[in-house]
Motif scaffolding. Sequence first.
Motif, PDB file in Angstrom:
ATOM      1  N   UNK A 171       0.817  -1.213   0.000  1.00  0.00           N
ATOM      2  CA  UNK A 171       0.000   0.000   0.000  1.00  0.00           C
ATOM      3  C   UNK A 171       0.851   1.264   0.000  1.00  0.00           C
ATOM      4  N   UNK A 172       1.613   1.507   1.084  1.00  0.00           N
ATOM      5  CA  UNK A 172       2.353   2.766   1.181  1.00  0.00           C
ATOM      6  C   UNK A 172       3.868   2.567   1.198  1.00  0.00           C
ATOM      7  N   UNK A 173       4.334   1.444   0.698  1.00  0.00           N
ATOM      8  CA  UNK A 173       5.771   1.211   0.615  1.00  0.00           C
ATOM      9  C   UNK A 173       6.435   2.244  -0.286  1.00  0.00           C
ATOM     10  N   UNK A 174       7.580   2.766   0.162  1.00  0.00           N
ATOM     11  CA  UNK A 174       8.361   3.688  -0.654  1.00  0.00           C
ATOM     12  C   UNK A 174       9.388   2.898  -1.455  1.00  0.00           C
ATOM     13  N   UNK A 175      10.099   3.587  -2.338  1.00  0.00           N
ATOM     14  CA  UNK A 175      11.081   2.909  -3.192  1.00  0.00           C
ATOM     15  C   UNK A 175      12.077   2.093  -2.380  1.00  0.00           C
ATOM     16  N   UNK A 176      12.589   2.686  -1.286  1.00  0.00           N
ATOM     17  CA  UNK A 176      13.625   1.988  -0.536  1.00  0.00           C
ATOM     18  C   UNK A 176      13.077   0.912   0.397  1.00  0.00           C
ATOM     19  N   UNK A 177      11.760   0.769   0.459  1.00  0.00           N
ATOM     20  CA  UNK A 177      11.147  -0.273   1.289  1.00  0.00           C
ATOM     21  C   UNK A 177      10.658  -1.466   0.481  1.00  0.00           C
ATOM     22  N   UNK A 178      10.716  -1.387  -0.838  1.00  0.00           N
ATOM     23  CA  UNK A 178      10.223  -2.482  -1.661  1.00  0.00           C
ATOM     24  C   UNK A 178      11.064  -3.736  -1.452  1.00  0.00           C
ATOM     25  N   UNK A 179      10.433  -4.907  -1.431  1.00  0.00           N
ATOM     26  CA  UNK A 179      11.190  -6.147  -1.222  1.00  0.00           C
ATOM     27  C   UNK A 179      12.144  -6.464  -2.365  1.00  0.00           C
ATOM     28  N   UNK A 180      11.759  -6.101  -3.581  1.00  0.00           N
ATOM     29  CA  UNK A 180      12.598  -6.308  -4.770  1.00  0.00           C
ATOM     30  C   UNK A 180      12.371  -5.128  -5.713  1.00  0.00           C
ATOM     31  N   UNK A 181      13.331  -4.824  -6.575  1.00  0.00           N
ATOM     32  CA  UNK A 181      13.184  -3.679  -7.479  1.00  0.00           C
ATOM     33  C   UNK A 181      12.015  -3.809  -8.454  1.00  0.00           C
ATOM     34  N   UNK A 182      11.552  -5.044  -8.671  1.00  0.00           N
ATOM     35  CA  UNK A 182      10.466  -5.262  -9.626  1.00  0.00           C
ATOM     36  C   UNK A 182       9.087  -5.166  -8.969  1.00  0.00           C
ATOM     37  N   UNK A 183       9.044  -4.745  -7.709  1.00  0.00           N
ATOM     38  CA  UNK A 183       7.768  -4.554  -7.012  1.00  0.00           C
ATOM     39  C   UNK A 183       7.327  -3.103  -7.121  1.00  0.00           C
ATOM     40  N   UNK A 184       6.090  -2.842  -6.680  1.00  0.00           N
ATOM     41  CA  UNK A 184       5.580  -1.479  -6.614  1.00  0.00           C
ATOM     42  C   UNK A 184       4.568  -1.419  -5.475  1.00  0.00           C
TER      43      UNK A 184
END
Length: 293
Positions: A171-184
């Motif tokens: 929901x509110x994950x920022x770029x640096x909190x994503x589990x992998x670069x291919x997530x959003x």
Amino acid sequence: MSSPYSNLERPGLNVGALRTALCMPSGPFPRLDIVATTGSTNTDLVEHAQVEAAGWPDLSVLGAETQTAGRGRLDRRWEAPERSSLFVSVLLRPFNRHGRPVPTTAYSWFSLLAALALAESVEERTRIAPQLKWPNDVTVDGRKLAGVLAQFVPGAGAEPPAVVVGVGLNVSLTDDELPVPTATSLLLEYAGTTDRNVLLKSFLRTFADSYRAFCDVDGDARAAWDSGPSLLDRVGARMATLGQDVRAELPGGTVVAGRALSLDAHGALVVRDDDGERHTISAGDVVHVRPQA
């Protein structure tokens, strides 16, 4: 994990308001519990379903503000910052409107049904139009927004088995909190809302409607619903995987490469290789499915 968002900017789920809106008599859900933290809502709900079956009927819901041992397909694990995501599992004891159990051959569709309901409800509330990636992801332009995991729960005695379907939505994950670069996340996609109370109510209502419609056609994915097209047609219309050239990696190192043509009656992916041979790949057998470079 540190976060640039405070708890005020990531408000908690309002369990009282959620129960009022979603639980009987005003809604279809008999039970809705939210815990502050857990390892996995799926794991907990599977245990509840087995140990306290009478207390956890069909469409019981368990959510968590934080999940520390969330598990996806192939035992992949991740942990998201508190209140940054939606973690919710629903217990299914499927039967039709006449009280007849749905055939277990239909159970393979429940993860896709949940993914579809999530995509539809997100679109309704946020103006983002997610797609489905076979077998169990919700994506936006190829980036993973949510994952779905269904787990089988053996029945006690003569009782039919149950299923727990869990959803994890970024929901509110920022770029640096994503589990992998291919997530959003919905935040990164400029969603119309990141209010998890709104999102959860919308998802659960959509899911309950779709689940009941599917059960009332005895779990036949090819049968039209009272409200319109069949589950097979609805999923197929939102399935980004179809029409792609894909590479499916199977256990033992086997690889099937070709064009993803369709889903079969059980939700398996039909792939035509370069020699024209068709392969039917079930979700339980696949290790990875990726677009071919």
